[in-house]
Design an enzyme around this catalytic site. Structure first.
Site, PDB file in Angstrom:
ATOM      1  N   LYS A   4       0.063  -7.388  -0.488  1.00 34.21           N
ATOM      2  CA  LYS A   4      -1.205  -6.654  -1.402  1.00 34.21           C
ATOM      3  C   LYS A   4      -0.527  -5.616  -2.255  1.00 34.21           C
ATOM      4  O   LYS A   4      -0.899  -5.794  -3.644  1.00 34.21           O
ATOM      5  CB  LYS A   4      -2.486  -6.466  -1.135  1.00 34.21           C
ATOM      6  CG  LYS A   4      -3.186  -8.277  -0.621  1.00 34.21           C
ATOM      7  CD  LYS A   4      -5.138  -7.281  -0.516  1.00 34.21           C
ATOM      8  CE  LYS A   4      -4.986  -6.884   1.532  1.00 34.21           C
ATOM      9  NZ  LYS A   4      -4.207  -7.163   2.181  1.00 34.21           N
ATOM     10  N   ARG A  22     -14.388  -5.434   1.193  1.00 34.90           N
ATOM     11  CA  ARG A  22     -13.948  -6.129   2.935  1.00 34.90           C
ATOM     12  C   ARG A  22     -14.680  -6.908   3.413  1.00 34.90           C
ATOM     13  O   ARG A  22     -14.496  -7.897   4.403  1.00 34.90           O
ATOM     14  CB  ARG A  22     -13.383  -5.484   3.663  1.00 34.90           C
ATOM     15  CG  ARG A  22     -11.713  -5.011   3.706  1.00 34.90           C
ATOM     16  CD  ARG A  22     -11.556  -3.887   4.710  1.00 34.90           C
ATOM     17  NE  ARG A  22     -10.400  -2.789   4.405  1.00 34.90           N
ATOM     18  CZ  ARG A  22      -9.044  -3.399   4.682  1.00 34.90           C
ATOM     19  NH1 ARG A  22      -8.944  -4.227   4.747  1.00 34.90           N
ATOM     20  NH2 ARG A  22      -7.969  -2.554   3.768  1.00 34.90           N
ATOM     21  N   ARG A  72       6.931  -3.763   9.077  1.00 36.12           N
ATOM     22  CA  ARG A  72       6.573  -2.538   7.485  1.00 36.12           C
ATOM     23  C   ARG A  72       5.990  -1.808   8.986  1.00 36.12           C
ATOM     24  O   ARG A  72       6.281   0.007   8.412  1.00 36.12           O
ATOM     25  CB  ARG A  72       5.193  -2.819   7.652  1.00 36.12           C
ATOM     26  CG  ARG A  72       4.518  -2.328   6.621  1.00 36.12           C
ATOM     27  CD  ARG A  72       3.087  -2.383   5.811  1.00 36.12           C
ATOM     28  NE  ARG A  72       2.007  -2.723   6.795  1.00 36.12           N
ATOM     29  CZ  ARG A  72       0.777  -3.420   6.953  1.00 36.12           C
ATOM     30  NH1 ARG A  72       0.225  -3.629   5.588  1.00 36.12           N
ATOM     31  NH2 ARG A  72      -0.352  -3.621   7.453  1.00 36.12           N
ATOM     32  N   ARG A 107       3.892   2.916  10.642  1.00 32.01           N
ATOM     33  CA  ARG A 107       2.084   3.667  10.722  1.00 32.01           C
ATOM     34  C   ARG A 107       1.663   3.220  12.207  1.00 32.01           C
ATOM     35  O   ARG A 107       2.250   2.289  13.111  1.00 32.01           O
ATOM     36  CB  ARG A 107       1.761   2.335   9.867  1.00 32.01           C
ATOM     37  CG  ARG A 107       2.142   2.520   8.139  1.00 32.01           C
ATOM     38  CD  ARG A 107       1.068   1.700   6.940  1.00 32.01           C
ATOM     39  NE  ARG A 107       0.154   1.103   7.549  1.00 32.01           N
ATOM     40  CZ  ARG A 107      -0.127   0.212   6.522  1.00 32.01           C
ATOM     41  NH1 ARG A 107       0.007   0.066   5.583  1.00 32.01           N
ATOM     42  NH2 ARG A 107      -1.412  -0.161   6.652  1.00 32.01           N
ATOM     43  N   ARG A 132      -7.141  -6.566  13.305  1.00 35.39           N
ATOM     44  CA  ARG A 132      -7.773  -6.743  11.599  1.00 35.39           C
ATOM     45  C   ARG A 132      -7.698  -8.281  11.493  1.00 35.39           C
ATOM     46  O   ARG A 132      -8.354  -8.111  10.057  1.00 35.39           O
ATOM     47  CB  ARG A 132      -6.409  -5.532  11.098  1.00 35.39           C
ATOM     48  CG  ARG A 132      -6.996  -4.038  11.494  1.00 35.39           C
ATOM     49  CD  ARG A 132      -6.145  -3.092  10.212  1.00 35.39           C
ATOM     50  NE  ARG A 132      -4.728  -3.243  10.016  1.00 35.39           N
ATOM     51  CZ  ARG A 132      -3.607  -3.236  10.500  1.00 35.39           C
ATOM     52  NH1 ARG A 132      -3.737  -2.086  11.500  1.00 35.39           N
ATOM     53  NH2 ARG A 132      -3.036  -3.075  10.597  1.00 35.39           N
TER      54      ARG A 132
END
Length: 188
Positions: A13, A88, A127, A133, A144
Site C-alpha cells: 500500500k 480499518r 521490511r 521496524r 495485525r
C-alpha cells in the site's frame, strides 16, 4: 482525486500510494507514517501510539479519526489525497464519511490490493529487516493480519456496494501494479 488504498499488511500500500501521489500530484497520507514519525520524535502522541503498536494492537479510533480529520483539512490536501491505512473498521468508515461530508470532499475510489498470505509474510519480514521496524515482529504481524481479516477486509464490501471499489492484484512488478491501478481508475 480522493482515494483510499486498502489491503493487508505487506501488500504494498505504501509503495503504491507514493507512486499514485506522484502520478496525480496529491499527498499520500499514511496514518502509520504519522504515528511512526511521532514515535521517533518521542512526542506525546508517539508515546501513546507505542503503547498499542508494540503489542500488535491498533491505535484507538478516536485518536486516529482526529489525526485524519486534521490532516485532510490541510492546504496540500484541498485538491485530493490518498489515504493509506485508514479506515480499518466500520466505525472508522462512518467517521471518514462524516469528515468528508463536513469538508465537502467526496471519496472518488477505493483501491484494494491483495496478495497471498505467504507473500505477505515474506514482504513483512524483509521490511522488518530493512527498516528495523519494531512493530514487524512475528507475533505483532500475525495479530495485525488477523485483525485485518476480521475488521478491515469486510469494509471492501461496503465500498463495493457503493460502486467505489477497484480491486487490484498486489503481486508482480511494482511499476506494473501501478499501471494497472491507474488504468482501472482512468476507466471509471
Amino acid at each position: 482525486m480522493r482515494l483510499l488504498i486498502m489491503g493487508p499488511q505487506g501488500v504494498g500500500k505504501g509503495t503504491q500510494a507514493a507512486l499514485l501521489a506522484e502520478h496525480y500530484g496529491i499527498p499520500a497520507i499514511s496514518t502509520g507514517d504519522i504515528f511512526r514519525a511521532n514515535i521517533k520524535g518521542k512526542t506525546e502522541l508517539g508515546l501513546k501510539v507505542i503503547e498499542y503498536t508494540d503489542k500488535g494492537e491498533l491505535v484507538p479510533d478516536e485518536l486516529t479519526n482526529s489525526i485524519v480529520k486534521d490532516r485532510l483539512a490541510q492546504d496540500d490536501a484541498k485538491n485530493g489525497w490518498i489515504l493509506d491505512g485508514y479506515p480499518r473498521n466500520a466505525s472508522q468508515v462512518e467517521a471518514l464519511d462524516a469528515i468528508l461530508a463536513e469538508l465537502g470532499t467526496p471519496l472518488d475510489a477505493v483501491v484494494a490490493l491483495d496478495a497471498d498470505h505467504d507473500v505477505l509474510m515474506q514482504r513483512i519480514a524483509k521490511r522488518a529487516e530493512e527498516q528495523g521496524r519494531t512493530d514487524d515482529n512475528p507475533e505483532a504481524i500475525a495479530k495485525r493480519l488477523a485483525t485485518y481479516a476480521k475488521e478491515t477486509a469486510p469494509l471492501l464490501d461496503t465500498y463495493k456496494s457503493r460502486g467505489q471499489l477497484v480491486a487490484i492484484d498486489g503481486v508482480g512488478e511494482i511499476d506494473e501494479i501501478q499501471k494497472n491501478i491507474v488504468a482501472a481508475l482512468d476507466a471509471r
